[in-house]
Design a protein around this motif. Structure first.
Motif, PDB file in Angstrom:
ATOM      1  N   ILE A 256       2.660 -10.979  -0.883  1.00  0.00           N
ATOM      2  CA  ILE A 256       2.345 -10.195   0.041  1.00  0.00           C
ATOM      3  C   ILE A 256       2.379  -8.625  -0.410  1.00  0.00           C
ATOM      4  O   ILE A 256       1.693  -7.789  -0.023  1.00  0.00           O
ATOM      5  CB  ILE A 256       3.176 -10.417   1.452  1.00  0.00           C
ATOM      6  CG1 ILE A 256       3.064 -11.893   1.963  1.00  0.00           C
ATOM      7  CG2 ILE A 256       3.067  -9.246   2.425  1.00  0.00           C
ATOM      8  CD1 ILE A 256       3.841 -12.158   3.339  1.00  0.00           C
ATOM      9  N   VAL A 257       3.695  -8.437  -1.012  1.00  0.00           N
ATOM     10  CA  VAL A 257       3.834  -7.051  -1.777  1.00  0.00           C
ATOM     11  C   VAL A 257       2.591  -6.812  -2.874  1.00  0.00           C
ATOM     12  O   VAL A 257       1.989  -5.503  -2.582  1.00  0.00           O
ATOM     13  CB  VAL A 257       5.260  -7.140  -2.598  1.00  0.00           C
ATOM     14  CG1 VAL A 257       5.273  -5.881  -3.244  1.00  0.00           C
ATOM     15  CG2 VAL A 257       6.112  -7.135  -1.140  1.00  0.00           C
ATOM     16  N   LYS A 258       2.341  -7.844  -3.581  1.00  0.00           N
ATOM     17  CA  LYS A 258       1.210  -7.499  -4.383  1.00  0.00           C
ATOM     18  C   LYS A 258      -0.191  -7.058  -4.074  1.00  0.00           C
ATOM     19  O   LYS A 258      -0.705  -6.230  -4.227  1.00  0.00           O
ATOM     20  CB  LYS A 258       1.248  -8.547  -5.417  1.00  0.00           C
ATOM     21  CG  LYS A 258       0.012  -8.673  -6.644  1.00  0.00           C
ATOM     22  CD  LYS A 258       0.128  -7.614  -7.550  1.00  0.00           C
ATOM     23  CE  LYS A 258      -1.120  -7.568  -8.451  1.00  0.00           C
ATOM     24  NZ  LYS A 258      -0.961  -6.569  -9.815  1.00  0.00           N
ATOM     25  N   PHE A 259      -0.745  -8.015  -2.985  1.00  0.00           N
ATOM     26  CA  PHE A 259      -1.970  -8.101  -2.540  1.00  0.00           C
ATOM     27  C   PHE A 259      -2.134  -7.286  -1.102  1.00  0.00           C
ATOM     28  O   PHE A 259      -3.130  -6.699  -0.838  1.00  0.00           O
ATOM     29  CB  PHE A 259      -2.934  -9.408  -2.299  1.00  0.00           C
ATOM     30  CG  PHE A 259      -2.745 -10.177  -3.699  1.00  0.00           C
ATOM     31  CD1 PHE A 259      -3.658  -9.640  -4.504  1.00  0.00           C
ATOM     32  CD2 PHE A 259      -1.896 -11.014  -4.116  1.00  0.00           C
ATOM     33  CE1 PHE A 259      -3.770 -10.309  -5.814  1.00  0.00           C
ATOM     34  CE2 PHE A 259      -2.099 -11.616  -5.365  1.00  0.00           C
ATOM     35  CZ  PHE A 259      -3.008 -11.311  -6.147  1.00  0.00           C
ATOM     36  N   GLY A 260      -0.987  -7.383  -0.370  1.00  0.00           N
ATOM     37  CA  GLY A 260      -1.041  -6.638   0.861  1.00  0.00           C
ATOM     38  C   GLY A 260      -0.524  -4.986   0.899  1.00  0.00           C
ATOM     39  O   GLY A 260      -1.156  -4.101   1.410  1.00  0.00           O
ATOM     40  N   MET A 261       0.151  -4.874  -0.040  1.00  0.00           N
ATOM     41  CA  MET A 261       0.754  -3.445  -0.123  1.00  0.00           C
ATOM     42  C   MET A 261       0.328  -2.540  -1.669  1.00  0.00           C
ATOM     43  O   MET A 261       0.399  -1.636  -1.785  1.00  0.00           O
ATOM     44  CB  MET A 261       2.236  -3.715  -0.131  1.00  0.00           C
ATOM     45  CG  MET A 261       3.012  -3.941   1.174  1.00  0.00           C
ATOM     46  SD  MET A 261       4.660  -3.961   1.194  1.00  0.00           S
ATOM     47  CE  MET A 261       4.908  -4.879   2.736  1.00  0.00           C
ATOM     48  N   GLY A 262      -0.341  -3.567  -2.225  1.00  0.00           N
ATOM     49  CA  GLY A 262      -0.914  -3.120  -3.890  1.00  0.00           C
ATOM     50  C   GLY A 262       0.157  -2.741  -4.770  1.00  0.00           C
ATOM     51  O   GLY A 262      -0.135  -1.751  -5.467  1.00  0.00           O
ATOM     52  N   GLU A 263       1.458  -3.103  -4.743  1.00  0.00           N
ATOM     53  CA  GLU A 263       2.540  -2.682  -5.507  1.00  0.00           C
ATOM     54  C   GLU A 263       2.518  -3.636  -6.665  1.00  0.00           C
ATOM     55  O   GLU A 263       2.218  -4.835  -6.495  1.00  0.00           O
ATOM     56  CB  GLU A 263       3.872  -2.793  -4.602  1.00  0.00           C
ATOM     57  CG  GLU A 263       3.839  -1.745  -3.497  1.00  0.00           C
ATOM     58  CD  GLU A 263       5.397  -1.771  -2.814  1.00  0.00           C
ATOM     59  OE1 GLU A 263       6.225  -2.369  -3.533  1.00  0.00           O
ATOM     60  OE2 GLU A 263       5.497  -1.116  -1.842  1.00  0.00           O
TER      61      GLU A 263
END
Length: 318
Positions: A256-263
């Motif tokens: 979620i952090v990777k693909f949802g927030m782009g982090e």
């Protein structure tokens, strides 16, 4: 003295450097068991003194000497004596004269009642130093709290066993400290009785404060055997599933952090933990399955059953 039974008794005594005690111990056993049908089984655990020579020089028909090839420790010495014993009742005691053979007849009376499989002593007014008393008290406390078996004195070597219970005891490592607990796990009914205790006649004690750490390690093993021996998947499988679930949740969060927030998550320690939890959980679950197969092999290859039958009655009669 009128014997309380005509059945054969076996007195099993492990010996290690007891050359100054064994002759007097033999005399006291003879005095206490006068009129009984008995054998004395001395197991010499590769003594470094003249213990073996002293026993052989007795030339006593009632005395049997088992000589071990090397020093195996008290548990295996005791196991060798129990395997060799022929008596209907098997008595164990130490070879340092701190146990009193005169207590054996009254313990036998309790065993002959048929209600109990093991009669174990509770040493009264112990004549030991604090170096022995403190570890013993700690060990007894830990055993009572962790196993819920209310044995006041696990360290008393003076015990009377029925033959079937004694022969089924699997002693290894240093499990002689928990021999009463092992008997309990075999389904034995246990009775505790007060017995006399004397100061060591000669020689030196083989125990010290390091015994506490050995007790804790052995107890952890016994707890595993008691709770999970027949169902190891319940221990390893549950922990394995929990770790897999924890790792899965961590990785879902990172996705979620990777693909949802782009982090970026490539340098996060949490990613490593997530993968470790999943891999560790799979390993634990696999260990549980392998151990389940090993337990099945253990029982089936030896034609053992995971239960013990105390009595079978037909029409109300045994």
């Amino acid at each position: 003295m009128n014997p309380v039974t005509t059945l054969t008794l076996s007195v099993v005594v492990p010996l290690y450097n007891e050359e100054e005690n064994v002759s007097l111990l033999t005399q006291k056993i003879h005095e206490s068991l006068k009129g009984y049908n008995y054998q004395i089984i001395y197991v010499d655990d590769f003594s470094k003194d003249a213990t073996r020579k002293v026993v052989k020089n007795m030339k006593d028909d009632k005395v049997h000497l088992i000589e071990l090839k090397k020093n195996y420790g008290q548990s295996l010495a005791l196991a060798a004596g129990l395997d060799y014993a022929e008596g209907e009742f098997i008595i164990t005691m130490d070879g340092d004269l701190q146990n009193d053979p005169s207590d054996i007849p009254q313990m036998l009376e309790q065993a002959l009642s048929g209600e109990y499989d093991v009669i174990t002593g509770i040493r009264q007014k112990r004549k030991d130093s604090l170096v022995k008393k403190i570890p013993s008290k700690i060990a007894n406390f830990l055993v009572r709290r962790i196993t819920k078996l209310d044995i006041k004195d696990n360290g008393c070597a003076l015990k009377v066993f029925t033959r079937d219970i004694a022969k089924d005891l699997n002693l290894y490592g240093e499990m002689h400290r928990f021999i009463t607990l092992l008997a309990h796990l075999e389904g034995a009914q246990i009775k505790q009785v007060p017995v006399k205790h004397h100061a060591r006649h000669a020689g030196v004690s083989k125990y010290g404060l390091e015994r506490v750490f050995k007790v804790v390690a052995d107890m952890m093993l016994l707890l595993f055997i008691r709770k999970y021996f027949q169902r190891p998947i319940h221990l390893f499988g549950i922990f394995g599933v929990l770790l897999i679930m924890l790792g899965f949740l961590i990785n879902v969060y990172l996705l979620i952090v990777k693909f949802g927030m782009g982090e970026d998550i490539g340098t996060r320690p949490l990613l490593i933990f997530g993968m470790m939890f999943i891999l560790g959980g799979i390993q634990l679950f696999t260990i549980g399955i392998v151990m389940e197969l090993l337990i099945r092999t253990y029982y089936e290859s030896q034609k053992k059953r995971p239960y013990r039958i105390k009595k079978i009655s037909i029409g109300g009669e045994s």
